[in-house]
Design a protein around this motif. Structure first.
Motif, PDB file in Angstrom:
ATOM      1  N   UNK A  67      -6.690  -5.032  33.190  1.00 21.02           N
ATOM      2  CA  UNK A  67      -5.765  -5.723  32.283  1.00 21.02           C
ATOM      3  C   UNK A  67      -4.534  -4.877  32.012  1.00 21.02           C
ATOM      4  N   UNK A  68      -4.670  -3.547  32.152  1.00 21.17           N
ATOM      5  CA  UNK A  68      -3.514  -2.657  32.002  1.00 21.17           C
ATOM      6  C   UNK A  68      -2.830  -2.779  30.662  1.00 21.17           C
ATOM      7  N   UNK A  69      -3.543  -2.546  29.587  1.00 16.30           N
ATOM      8  CA  UNK A  69      -2.976  -2.686  28.242  1.00 16.30           C
ATOM      9  C   UNK A  69      -1.716  -1.853  28.075  1.00 16.30           C
ATOM     10  N   UNK A  70      -0.642  -2.505  27.664  1.00 18.40           N
ATOM     11  CA  UNK A  70       0.638  -1.808  27.492  1.00 18.40           C
ATOM     12  C   UNK A  70       0.627  -0.894  26.276  1.00 18.40           C
ATOM     13  N   UNK A  71      -0.217  -1.233  25.309  1.00 20.45           N
ATOM     14  CA  UNK A  71      -0.216  -0.429  24.085  1.00 20.45           C
ATOM     15  C   UNK A  71      -0.774   0.963  24.316  1.00 20.45           C
ATOM     16  N   UNK A  72      -1.520   1.160  25.396  1.00 23.28           N
ATOM     17  CA  UNK A  72      -2.074   2.482  25.674  1.00 23.28           C
ATOM     18  C   UNK A  72      -0.953   3.489  25.876  1.00 23.28           C
ATOM     19  N   UNK A  73       0.066   3.081  26.612  1.00 22.97           N
ATOM     20  CA  UNK A  73       1.201   3.974  26.846  1.00 22.97           C
ATOM     21  C   UNK A  73       1.949   4.262  25.557  1.00 22.97           C
TER      22      UNK A  73
ATOM     23  N   UNK B 278       4.376 -15.419  28.557  1.00 27.98           N
ATOM     24  CA  UNK B 278       3.097 -15.874  29.103  1.00 27.98           C
ATOM     25  C   UNK B 278       2.027 -14.890  28.639  1.00 27.98           C
ATOM     26  N   UNK B 279       1.386 -15.219  27.541  1.00 26.88           N
ATOM     27  CA  UNK B 279       0.447 -14.305  26.888  1.00 26.88           C
ATOM     28  C   UNK B 279      -0.874 -14.257  27.656  1.00 26.88           C
TER      29      UNK B 279
ATOM     30  N   UNK C  66      -0.871  -9.202  20.489  1.00 19.45           N
ATOM     31  CA  UNK C  66      -0.961  -9.893  21.775  1.00 19.45           C
ATOM     32  C   UNK C  66      -0.239  -9.087  22.845  1.00 19.45           C
ATOM     33  N   UNK C  67      -0.495  -9.463  24.100  1.00 21.47           N
ATOM     34  CA  UNK C  67       0.167  -8.811  25.227  1.00 21.47           C
ATOM     35  C   UNK C  67       0.524  -9.834  26.289  1.00 21.47           C
ATOM     36  N   UNK C  68       1.613  -9.553  26.969  1.00 21.68           N
ATOM     37  CA  UNK C  68       1.948 -10.293  28.178  1.00 21.68           C
ATOM     38  C   UNK C  68       2.185  -9.257  29.271  1.00 21.68           C
ATOM     39  N   UNK C  69       2.609  -9.680  30.417  1.00 17.80           N
ATOM     40  CA  UNK C  69       2.770  -8.743  31.533  1.00 17.80           C
ATOM     41  C   UNK C  69       3.847  -7.705  31.255  1.00 17.80           C
ATOM     42  N   UNK C  70       4.898  -8.107  30.536  1.00 17.76           N
ATOM     43  CA  UNK C  70       6.041  -7.216  30.339  1.00 17.76           C
ATOM     44  C   UNK C  70       5.898  -6.286  29.137  1.00 17.76           C
ATOM     45  N   UNK C  71       5.165  -6.711  28.112  1.00 16.88           N
ATOM     46  CA  UNK C  71       5.160  -5.938  26.868  1.00 16.88           C
ATOM     47  C   UNK C  71       3.974  -6.318  25.996  1.00 16.88           C
ATOM     48  N   UNK C  72       3.830  -5.580  24.891  1.00 13.33           N
ATOM     49  CA  UNK C  72       2.845  -5.950  23.879  1.00 13.33           C
ATOM     50  C   UNK C  72       3.588  -6.363  22.610  1.00 13.33           C
ATOM     51  N   UNK C  73       2.907  -7.087  21.736  1.00 12.37           N
ATOM     52  CA  UNK C  73       3.479  -7.542  20.473  1.00 12.37           C
ATOM     53  C   UNK C  73       2.624  -7.002  19.330  1.00 12.37           C
ATOM     54  N   UNK C  74       3.214  -6.150  18.529  1.00 15.38           N
ATOM     55  CA  UNK C  74       2.508  -5.572  17.380  1.00 15.38           C
ATOM     56  C   UNK C  74       3.346  -5.801  16.126  1.00 15.38           C
ATOM     57  N   UNK C  75       2.831  -6.611  15.210  1.00 16.00           N
ATOM     58  CA  UNK C  75       3.601  -6.870  13.993  1.00 16.00           C
ATOM     59  C   UNK C  75       3.691  -5.626  13.123  1.00 16.00           C
ATOM     60  N   UNK C  76       2.707  -4.756  13.222  1.00 16.32           N
ATOM     61  CA  UNK C  76       2.758  -3.494  12.469  1.00 16.32           C
ATOM     62  C   UNK C  76       3.997  -2.697  12.875  1.00 16.32           C
ATOM     63  N   UNK C  77       4.241  -2.603  14.178  1.00 14.50           N
ATOM     64  CA  UNK C  77       5.436  -1.909  14.671  1.00 14.50           C
ATOM     65  C   UNK C  77       6.703  -2.668  14.299  1.00 14.50           C
ATOM     66  N   UNK C  78       6.638  -3.978  14.446  1.00 15.28           N
ATOM     67  CA  UNK C  78       7.809  -4.812  14.161  1.00 15.28           C
ATOM     68  C   UNK C  78       8.250  -4.659  12.712  1.00 15.28           C
ATOM     69  N   UNK C  79       7.292  -4.632  11.807  1.00 16.25           N
ATOM     70  CA  UNK C  79       7.637  -4.516  10.386  1.00 16.25           C
ATOM     71  C   UNK C  79       8.298  -3.175  10.091  1.00 16.25           C
TER      72      UNK C  79
END
Length: 302
Positions: free
Chosen positions: A116-122, A172-173, A132-145
């Motif tokens: 699955x290659x989780x982007x958040x690991x990097x 495309x999640x 959530x994650x898609x191929x290009x990026x991950x979505x973290x509301x904690x970071x966004x806030x």
């Protein structure tokens, strides 16, 4: 802890998945910080878990703990080594099958994560904070806030959140964290909150500006006589001197107090005490007002 599961060797985990009891759910998979204050205690706790959990729950145990990790593969490798270092515990207690099952689960979990290659690991972000994650990026509301708080203006905040919301909705999640709210919904709620606060701030500012219309800016005047002499002048105009049957200064004692306090300072430039002024204006407190020979008699001046 049963005697048969007491470890003889430990490994150094770089990430611990323990949680505080007050912050945790009632999951049977949890390991609590209060009970594992050292790395050795943590090693013992995870071994105890895999010894005591039913076979069917072992896969979920590993999945549960991977949620808390920035680098789940590294943690799995450490766990595998911990089992390897303590294989004797399993073989001497008749739990060799449990050991093999754990090895199998760890290998399967590693492959799952690698595929699955989780982007958040990097990004070194624990999975528990990734919505959530898609191929290009991950979505973290904690970071966004956090980024929203760092944004300078109201416009920057709204523009950033709106872009995040649209990026998520158009992506495309391929992974959604079931334990976190929908990312788009969280962004929209944050937008609504910021807009609401901004609207209230503007309304309050308008109220303040309107209330100040007609008020001339001024500095407070210095009283070079005794305070009670000046206040007594107001007392006379309010209580003793009348025009057409009405006091020359007509108003509530609190309003007169406010006028004096907001208009004057004492001879040393210090603020006047509202309580002192109110006492001097009270009819029954003749003892606080000036003696007759020190009184400024307004009646003689009129």
């Amino acid at each position: 802890m049963s005697p048969s599961s007491k470890i003889k060797h430990i490994v150094q985990f770089t990430e611990l998945t323990s949680v505080y009891k007050e912050e945790a759910d009632n999951s049977v998979y949890n390991i609590y910080k209060e009970e594992t204050k050292t790395n050795k205690a943590y090693c013992q706790a995870v071994i105890d878990k895999i010894f005591n959990l039913p076979y069917a729950k072992l896969p979920e145990f590993f999945s549960h703990h991977c949620i808390f990790l920035a680098d789940p593969i590294k943690w799995l490798n450490k766990f595998e080594k911990l089992i390897s270092e303590n294989e004797e515990l399993f073989t001497t207690s008749g739990n060799q099958g449990r050991m093999i099952k754990c090895y199998t689960i760890i290998e399967s979990k590693r492959k799952e994560i690698e595929q699955t290659g989780y982007k958040h690991t990097a990004a070194k972000l624990p999975m528990m904070y990734v919505n959530a994650e898609c191929e290009e990026r991950y979505f973290s509301f904690k970071e966004t806030k956090k980024k929203v708080h760092l944004a300078g203006s109201y416009t920057d905040k709204i523009m950033f959140l709106t872009k995040e919301k649209f990026d998520y909705e158009q992506a495309s999640i391929d992974f959604i964290n079931p334990k976190l709210p929908d990312y788009s919904t969280q962004c929209q709620k944050e937008i609504d909150q910021i807009q609401h606060i901004n609207r209230l701030t503007n309304e309050f500012s308008l109220d303040v500006s309107q209330s100040n219309i007609g008020i001339m800016p001024h500095n407070k005047l210095k009283i070079n006589c005794n305070i009670n002499q000046l206040v007594d002048v107001y007392y006379q105009l309010h209580r003793e001197l009348f025009t057409d049957g009405k006091p020359i200064i007509d108003g509530h004692i609190n309003d007169i107090t406010a006028v004096i306090v907001n208009s004057f300072v004492d001879k040393d430039g210090r603020e006047l005490s509202p309580q002192t002024i109110r006492t001097l204006l009270t009819p029954s407190r003749t003892d606080k007002r000036p003696k007759p020979h020190k009184r400024i008699d307004i009646d003689k001046l009129l």
